[in-house]
Design a protein around this motif. Structure first.
Motif, mmCIF file in Angstrom:
data_model
loop_
_atom_site.group_PDB
_atom_site.id
_atom_site.type_symbol
_atom_site.label_atom_id
_atom_site.label_comp_id
_atom_site.label_asym_id
_atom_site.label_seq_id
_atom_site.Cartn_x
_atom_site.Cartn_y
_atom_site.Cartn_z
ATOM 1 N N MET A 47 -0.204 138.142 65.124
ATOM 2 C CA MET A 47 0.681 137.341 64.694
ATOM 3 C C MET A 47 1.182 136.750 63.628
ATOM 4 N N LEU A 48 0.406 137.610 62.435
ATOM 5 C CA LEU A 48 1.368 137.355 61.109
ATOM 6 C C LEU A 48 2.764 137.805 60.850
ATOM 7 N N ASP A 49 3.409 137.285 59.444
ATOM 8 C CA ASP A 49 4.615 137.972 60.066
ATOM 9 C C ASP A 49 4.883 138.866 59.077
ATOM 10 N N GLY A 50 4.299 140.278 58.743
ATOM 11 C CA GLY A 50 4.498 141.270 57.620
ATOM 12 C C GLY A 50 5.624 141.431 56.721
ATOM 13 N N ARG A 51 7.267 140.946 57.237
ATOM 14 C CA ARG A 51 8.422 141.519 56.969
ATOM 15 C C ARG A 51 7.998 140.157 54.991
ATOM 16 N N LEU A 52 7.784 138.826 54.999
ATOM 17 C CA LEU A 52 7.771 138.830 54.382
ATOM 18 C C LEU A 52 6.251 138.820 52.998
ATOM 19 N N ALA A 53 5.393 139.634 53.989
ATOM 20 C CA ALA A 53 4.450 140.492 52.983
ATOM 21 C C ALA A 53 5.141 140.995 52.331
ATOM 22 N N ALA A 54 5.557 142.190 53.038
ATOM 23 C CA ALA A 54 6.477 143.277 51.651
ATOM 24 C C ALA A 54 7.547 142.667 51.124
ATOM 25 N N VAL A 168 -1.628 144.833 46.473
ATOM 26 C CA VAL A 168 -1.430 145.892 46.960
ATOM 27 C C VAL A 168 -2.759 146.395 47.763
ATOM 28 N N LEU A 169 -4.248 145.957 47.703
ATOM 29 C CA LEU A 169 -4.997 146.522 48.563
ATOM 30 C C LEU A 169 -4.947 145.859 49.090
ATOM 31 N N ILE A 170 -5.377 144.503 48.896
ATOM 32 C CA ILE A 170 -5.381 143.806 50.109
ATOM 33 C C ILE A 170 -4.115 143.670 51.529
ATOM 34 N N LEU A 171 -3.350 144.460 51.254
ATOM 35 C CA LEU A 171 -2.033 144.113 51.987
ATOM 36 C C LEU A 171 -2.254 145.264 52.776
ATOM 37 N N PRO A 172 -3.189 146.177 52.822
ATOM 38 C CA PRO A 172 -2.851 146.846 54.333
ATOM 39 C C PRO A 172 -3.662 146.748 55.006
ATOM 40 N N PRO A 173 -4.971 146.043 54.689
ATOM 41 C CA PRO A 173 -6.098 145.802 55.582
ATOM 42 C C PRO A 173 -5.909 144.093 56.629
ATOM 43 N N ALA B 22 4.815 149.407 58.596
ATOM 44 C CA ALA B 22 4.409 148.100 59.813
ATOM 45 C C ALA B 22 4.556 148.136 60.895
ATOM 46 N N GLY B 23 3.455 148.047 61.998
ATOM 47 C CA GLY B 23 4.087 147.336 63.240
ATOM 48 C C GLY B 23 3.130 148.436 64.175
ATOM 49 N N THR B 24 3.092 149.728 63.511
ATOM 50 C CA THR B 24 2.493 151.154 63.742
ATOM 51 C C THR B 24 1.134 151.045 63.292
ATOM 52 N N GLY B 25 0.023 150.740 64.364
ATOM 53 C CA GLY B 25 -1.026 150.813 64.528
ATOM 54 C C GLY B 25 -1.969 152.738 64.837
ATOM 55 N N GLY B 26 -2.904 153.077 64.506
ATOM 56 C CA GLY B 26 -3.183 154.169 64.695
ATOM 57 C C GLY B 26 -4.036 155.149 63.226
ATOM 58 N N LEU B 27 -5.097 155.470 63.828
ATOM 59 C CA LEU B 27 -5.862 156.458 62.919
ATOM 60 C C LEU B 27 -4.536 156.862 61.388
ATOM 61 N N TRP B 28 -3.883 157.147 61.811
ATOM 62 C CA TRP B 28 -3.176 158.255 60.935
ATOM 63 C C TRP B 28 -2.323 157.698 60.311
ATOM 64 N N THR B 29 -2.068 155.964 60.993
ATOM 65 C CA THR B 29 -0.704 155.794 60.434
ATOM 66 C C THR B 29 -2.007 154.866 58.875
ATOM 67 N N GLY B 30 -2.851 154.227 59.843
ATOM 68 C CA GLY B 30 -3.714 153.786 59.087
ATOM 69 C C GLY B 30 -3.759 154.681 57.383
ATOM 70 N N ALA B 31 -4.245 155.754 57.678
ATOM 71 C CA ALA B 31 -5.035 156.968 56.611
ATOM 72 C C ALA B 31 -3.428 156.653 55.137
ATOM 73 N N ALA B 32 -2.522 156.402 55.927
ATOM 74 C CA ALA B 32 -1.009 156.277 55.515
ATOM 75 C C ALA B 32 -1.027 155.120 54.054
ATOM 76 N N VAL B 33 -0.579 154.371 55.090
ATOM 77 C CA VAL B 33 -1.051 153.429 54.444
ATOM 78 C C VAL B 33 -1.602 152.333 53.464
ATOM 79 N N LEU B 35 -3.284 154.971 52.714
ATOM 80 C CA LEU B 35 -2.996 156.554 51.015
ATOM 81 C C LEU B 35 -1.534 155.679 49.559
ATOM 82 N N LEU B 36 -1.044 155.115 50.904
ATOM 83 C CA LEU B 36 0.159 154.247 50.075
ATOM 84 C C LEU B 36 -0.779 153.398 48.690
ATOM 85 N N ALA B 37 -1.563 152.628 49.375
ATOM 86 C CA ALA B 37 -1.847 151.447 48.687
ATOM 87 C C ALA B 37 -2.887 152.553 47.234
ATOM 88 N N ALA B 38 -3.723 153.098 47.659
ATOM 89 C CA ALA B 38 -3.957 154.505 46.429
ATOM 90 C C ALA B 38 -2.685 154.449 45.829
#
Lengths: 178, 81
Positions: A47-54, A168-173, B22-33, B35-38
């Motif tokens: 439901m979140l808008d990832g474009r704004l976060a990006a 940048v660390l809270i963004l992915p989860p 963004a928007g593409t879920g999955g184990l390896w996408t999770g690993a990629a994002v 890795l990019l955060a690191a």
């Protein structure tokens, strides 16, 4: 590896590590809770808008560049350039906050509140606490710009980079790991 | 090009890559994002916070950070089972 090698004041590094630990704890608990309800968390996250976060990430890392430039200018005694850099970095912070507020209004209009789902409790807590740091950072940048002394500008810039680092660390989860 | 601009360009490139995932879920996408955060964290710590110039400190900050991100990935993997 010696403590004296660390750039800036040691107390600021203690602050940076402490803040990272606080946010890391929040993110970790959120992901652990997700294990018990992956479908619910996934649906809430969608439901979140990832474009704004990006967009906000681009804004924040660019404001980080201005803060770093201000630090370098202050170190060589160029106070006017330092103030310009601090002002642009602070402006970036205000744009970040405006986008974040817009996102909150959109979320609210979509019926998303803190108690809609546990994911949103963490979403509002983590992003809200981070936004409070952005607001504090803007105030710090404005304060150090008054006299633009090298040590003070460095401290302000370090605080600002910490805000950037946390984002940048809270963004992915929150937005990217679906 | 100076070091600060280079750091910024690296961050922009990494952010663009994250946004593309963004928007593409999955184990390896999770690993990629993650890795990019690191990589983004390393750019900020090393380039903007100047840890590149402090012998040993960039590694000392990155090691626990990467271990934590690996842990997050592990927990995320559990949620995908």
């Amino acid at each position: 590896m010696r403590l004296d090698d660390l750039p800036g004041e040691l107390i600021l590094w203690i602050l940076i590590v402490s803040e990272l630990l606080i946010f890391a704890a929040g993110i970790t608990v959120m992901l652990v809770l997700r294990v018990g309800d992956p479908a619910g968390f996934g649906a809430a996250q969608a439901m979140l808008d990832g474009r704004l976060a990006a967009a906000n990430t681009f804004v924040l890392v660019t404001s980080g560049l201005f803060a770093a430039r201000a630090e370098r200018a202050a170190a060589r005694g160029a106070k006017r350039a330092a103030r310009r850099g601090l002002m642009l970095a602070g402006l970036g912070g205000l744009v970040f906050l405006a986008l974040k507020l817009f996102e909150y209004f959109k979320d609210y209009a979509a019926g998303i509140g803190m108690e809609t789902h546990p994911f949103f409790t963490f979403y509002y807590l983590l992003t809200g606490f981070h936004a409070a740091h952005v607001l504090a950072g803007v105030a710090v940048l404005a304060l150090v710009a008054i006299r633009a002394r090298a040590e003070a500008v460095q401290a302000g810039a370090m605080f600002w980079h910490m805000v950037d680092l946390v984002w940048v660390l809270i963004l992915p989860p929150l937005y990217l790991m679906r | 090009m100076d070091a600060l601009t280079r750091t910024w360009l690296i961050l922009i490139a990494l952010t663009t890559a994250s946004a593309a995932l963004a928007g593409t879920g999955g184990l390896w996408t999770g690993a990629a994002v993650l890795l990019l955060a690191a990589a983004k964290a390393r750019a900020i710590l090393g380039g903007f916070l100047h840890l590149k110039a402090a012998p040993g400190w960039l590694g000392a900050m990155m090691l626990p950070l990467v271990l934590w991100l690996l842990g997050l990935w592990g927990v995320y993997a559990l949620s995908l089972r």
